[in-house]
Design an enzyme around this catalytic site. Structure first.
Site, short mmCIF file in Angstrom:
data_model
loop_
_atom_site.label_atom_id
_atom_site.label_comp_id
_atom_site.label_asym_id
_atom_site.label_seq_id
_atom_site.Cartn_x
_atom_site.Cartn_y
_atom_site.Cartn_z
CG ASP A 130 3.02 -9.10 0.64
OD1 ASP A 130 3.08 -9.32 -0.58
OD2 ASP A 130 1.97 -9.21 1.32
NE ARG A 170 -7.90 -14.32 -8.88
CZ ARG A 170 -7.67 -13.04 -8.59
NH1 ARG A 170 -7.31 -12.68 -7.38
NH2 ARG A 170 -7.81 -12.12 -9.51
CD GLU A 177 -2.30 -34.18 1.13
OE1 GLU A 177 -1.85 -35.20 1.68
OE2 GLU A 177 -3.35 -33.63 1.47
C1 LIG Z 1 -2.97 -8.71 -3.04
C2 LIG Z 1 -2.07 -8.77 -1.85
C3 LIG Z 1 -2.00 -9.91 -1.03
C4 LIG Z 1 -3.02 -11.02 -1.07
O1 LIG Z 1 -3.18 -11.73 -2.13
P1 LIG Z 1 -4.43 -12.75 -2.26
O2 LIG Z 1 -3.98 -13.60 -3.38
O3 LIG Z 1 -5.62 -11.92 -2.54
O4 LIG Z 1 -4.53 -13.49 -0.98
C5 LIG Z 1 -1.08 -9.94 -0.01
N1 LIG Z 1 -0.27 -8.91 0.20
C6 LIG Z 1 -0.31 -7.79 -0.53
C7 LIG Z 1 0.61 -6.66 -0.22
C8 LIG Z 1 -1.22 -7.67 -1.57
O5 LIG Z 1 -1.31 -6.54 -2.27
#
Ligand SMILES: *Cc1c(COP(=O)(O)O)cnc(C)c1O
Length: 427
Positions: free
Chosen positions: A193, A228, A49
């Site tokens: 994102d 992941r 942490e």
């Molecule tokens: C896949 C994705 C996520 C989420 O990712 P996880 O690892 O499944 O939580 C967030 N934003 C966008 C645009 C994605 O395509």
């Protein structure tokens, strides 16, 4: 200790499934063996942490170095000042950014989920739509492209504190400068994102969000081809505009607020084994090979677009700039659900997906999303895309023909033997 034969038998089955089939899920990829090796080892035993050099546990000297390597490599790849490599997932990365800059009830503006957006961009079933007040923009009905005029109209009317660009099912590039120009009119912060196209952005094959967006989040397991997980990046650090002060009354920098929002804000101990694997993936991305991979992803997606068009499939937004295609099946009189369920019988994995202005529910849908990052990793090239589209089309035009499905599956399993997955792999 007794060996858990049950689970390892299932891991073997999953390996066989991945090896035999055609993986066309746009958000999936196959990591390298060394990325996987970095994930399955003693680093999983360590509590750490905090951040490198500032931990709440002893014995962190070694993981400090590996986490710092992951941070430094991410900063080099994207040419940014700040990286946090601890988010357990893309969703966690977005949660941390929102926790850092928003208060409950604040307004956010994102791309509608039914138009290609992500759950964490304001969906009512997600924290982002429950804790914050979500507003949405969409894509234009006539051409399927992001409707920046609508984004501007909603932004000026609602004055969200955070505007979000990026998507999960959008095949075109983004005009980040336009998003920022809209945000600047209302003093909003901008989050990009880039979870889906991050690997293509890393190699400069798509527009860069970094100059224009205050925060950039990503998953590490999609086109970045890592383990992941998630990351948060900032081109430049800046004083937080919310006036949040530190313990000595000093104005907090945004980097501090983001780090605090990841830990202790939304997570406990980081997954140091996964962070080590992120560092390995970043090492791979820095090599020239990865540029070849990224180019091939785009070439394969283009080849697949052309092959589908020749068979009169309706591609949303008219084509692709990146690694994926969203296909509207309404002119083929088959639902996304039926397409997904039939193709899987032939070991072709895709996912059903809403198309913009869909008249069917998210459980049925009118479309499918297909992507080429995983098959490109396996070594498939442009010519193979025609073959794949032939297989897909032959099944979709004849969904009740079980014999044909079995014939196609046999052909696919035979075909994929040329492209072994982890030839050295032993369990
Ligand atoms: C896949 C994705 C996520 C989420 O990712 P996880 O690892 O499944 O939580 C967030 N934003 C966008 C645009 C994605 O395509």
């Amino acid at each position: 200790m007794q060996f858990d034969t049950e689970i390892f038998e299932l891991i073997q089955q999953e390996f066989n499934r991945q090896q035999h089939g055609l993986e066309l899920i746009a958000s999936e990829n196959f990591t390298s063996e060394q990325v996987m090796r970095a994930m399955g080892n003693v680093m999983t035993n360590k509590y750490a942490e905090g951040y490198p050099g500032k931990r709440y546990y002893g014995g962190c000297e070694v993981v400090d170095k590996s986490e710092q390597l992951a941070i430094d490599r991410a900063k080099v790849i994207f040419n940014v000042d700040f990286a946090n490599v601890q988010p357990h997932s893309g969703a966690q990365a977005n949660a941390a950014v929102m926790l850092a800059v928003l208060k409950p009830g604040d307004k956010i503006l994102g791309l509608d989920l039914s138009m290609g957006g992500h759950l964490t961009h304001g969906s009512s079933v997600n924290f982002s739509g429950k804790l914050y007040e979500p507003h949405f923009y969409g894509v234009k009905k006539e051409d399927g492209l992001v409707d920046y005029d609508m984004m501007e109209e909603v932004a000026l009317r609602e004055k969200p504190k955070l505007m979000i660009c990026g998507a999960s099912a959008y095949s075109r590039d983004w005009d980040y400068a336009r998003v920022r120009a809209i945000a600047d009119q209302i003093n909003a912060l901008v989050l990009c994102d880039m979870s889906h196209p991050a690997g293509l952005i890393a190699k400069g094959l798509l527009n860069s969000p970094f100059e224009h967006c205050h925060f950039v989040t990503s998953t590490t397991h999609k086109t970045l081809r890592g383990p992941r997980g998630g990351i948060i990046l900032m081109k430049n650090d800046f004083e937080n505009p919310m006036g949040i002060k530190g313990p000595k009354g000093e104005v907090r920098m945004m980097s501090d607020l983001i780090n605090l929002a990841v830990f202790p804000g939304t997570q406990g101990g980081p997954l140091e084994h996964v962070i080590a694997a992120k560092a390995v993936a970043f090492f791979e991305i820095m090599q020239d090979d990865f540029l070849g991979y990224a180019h091939q992803v785009i070439a394969n997606a283009k080849a697949m677009e052309n092959a589908f068009k020749q068979k009169n499939y309706d591609i949303v937004s008219g084509g692709t700039d990146n690694h994926l295609l969203l296909i509207d099946l309404r002119n083929k009189n088959i639902s996304g659900k039926k397409a997904e369920n039939t193709l899987i019988k032939a070991d072709i994995t895709i996912n059903k997906n809403m198309v913009p202005y869909d008249d069917k529910s998210p459980f049925i849908t009118s479309g499918i999303r297909v992507g080429v990052p995983a098959l490109t990793t396996r070594g498939l090239k442009e010519d193979h895309m025609n073959l794949i589209v032939d297989w897909i089309d032959s099944i979709l035009i004849d969904t009740e023909n079980e014999q044909k499905i079995i014939k196609v599956r046999t052909e696919i399993n035979e075909f994929m033997k040329q492209f072994p997955l982890y030839p050295e792999w032993k369990i």
